[in-house]
Scaffold this motif. Structure first.
Motif, mmCIF file in Angstrom:
data_model
loop_
_atom_site.group_PDB
_atom_site.id
_atom_site.type_symbol
_atom_site.label_atom_id
_atom_site.label_comp_id
_atom_site.label_asym_id
_atom_site.label_seq_id
_atom_site.Cartn_x
_atom_site.Cartn_y
_atom_site.Cartn_z
ATOM 1 N N ARG A 137 0.835 -1.190 0.000
ATOM 2 C CA ARG A 137 0.000 0.000 0.000
ATOM 3 C C ARG A 137 0.869 1.239 0.000
ATOM 4 O O ARG A 137 2.003 1.216 0.466
ATOM 5 C CB ARG A 137 -0.946 0.013 1.211
ATOM 6 C CG ARG A 137 -0.252 0.109 2.557
ATOM 7 C CD ARG A 137 -1.257 -0.108 3.668
ATOM 8 N NE ARG A 137 -0.615 -0.043 4.989
ATOM 9 C CZ ARG A 137 -1.216 -0.410 6.111
ATOM 10 N NH1 ARG A 137 -2.463 -0.875 6.094
ATOM 11 N NH2 ARG A 137 -0.573 -0.322 7.259
ATOM 12 N N ILE A 181 -3.551 3.601 -1.514
ATOM 13 C CA ILE A 181 -3.774 2.766 -2.689
ATOM 14 C C ILE A 181 -3.143 1.418 -2.384
ATOM 15 O O ILE A 181 -1.969 1.359 -1.996
ATOM 16 C CB ILE A 181 -3.178 3.381 -3.958
ATOM 17 C CG1 ILE A 181 -3.839 4.717 -4.255
ATOM 18 C CG2 ILE A 181 -3.354 2.424 -5.142
ATOM 19 C CD1 ILE A 181 -3.247 5.458 -5.425
ATOM 20 N N GLY A 208 -3.554 -1.049 -8.766
ATOM 21 C CA GLY A 208 -3.930 -0.549 -7.457
ATOM 22 C C GLY A 208 -5.416 -0.280 -7.329
ATOM 23 O O GLY A 208 -6.120 -0.057 -8.312
ATOM 24 N N THR A 209 -5.868 -0.321 -6.086
ATOM 25 C CA THR A 209 -7.262 0.002 -5.767
ATOM 26 C C THR A 209 -7.266 0.914 -4.547
ATOM 27 O O THR A 209 -6.533 0.682 -3.586
ATOM 28 C CB THR A 209 -8.091 -1.274 -5.546
ATOM 29 O OG1 THR A 209 -9.466 -0.932 -5.355
ATOM 30 C CG2 THR A 209 -7.614 -2.083 -4.336
ATOM 31 N N GLN A 210 -8.086 1.955 -4.605
ATOM 32 C CA GLN A 210 -8.081 2.960 -3.543
ATOM 33 C C GLN A 210 -8.921 2.493 -2.356
ATOM 34 O O GLN A 210 -10.064 2.056 -2.525
ATOM 35 C CB GLN A 210 -8.661 4.267 -4.074
ATOM 36 C CG GLN A 210 -8.770 5.376 -3.035
ATOM 37 C CD GLN A 210 -7.429 5.985 -2.697
ATOM 38 O OE1 GLN A 210 -6.734 6.518 -3.561
ATOM 39 N NE2 GLN A 210 -7.063 5.904 -1.428
#
Length: 124
Positions: free
Chosen positions: A38, A93, A117-119
């Motif tokens: 992250r 992220i 990536g994913t928030q």
């Protein structure tokens, strides 16, 4: 070429849970060790968790031990990060990563393959 696609990010309140998934394609999934990283705003990317290709070894950052769980389903070529009791400082992220070696991901933050990536946003 290995393709990693994260999903499951979103907005949650502190103390709530979120489940991230990463779908892998392009190479036999059971040959890859997987990890989650992250990167918070203004900070360097950090290691979160990792799991070996046979699921017999897992590693966690100290800050997430007891709250996060990493797992994988080799039949579905998916790795999951279950995050419980989220804290506001874990807004970041979240990236999925893959490598044929496990320790470089855990120790050096190095991986051969990365997702986009994913928030994750954790509000107070």
């Amino acid at each position: 070429q290995v393709h990693l696609a994260e999903s499951g990010g979103g907005l949650v309140q502190a103390g709530e849970s979120l489940r991230l998934s990463c779908a892998v394609s392009g190479r036999p999934f059971n040959s890859l060790n997987m990890a989650w990283f992250r990167q918070a705003p203004g900070k360097e990317r950090e290691f979160v968790a990792a799991i070996s290709w046979r699921s017999d070894i897992t590693h966690y950052a100290e800050s997430v031990k007891g709250r996060f769980t990493v797992s994988r389903d080799n039949a579905k070529s998916t790795v999951v990060l279950q995050m419980n009791d989220l804290k506001t400082e874990e807004t970041a992220i979240y990236y999925c990563a893959a490598d044929h070696l496990l320790r470089p991901m855990r120790d050096d933050g190095r991986a051969d393959y990365w997702g986009q990536g994913t928030q994750v946003i954790v509000s107070s």
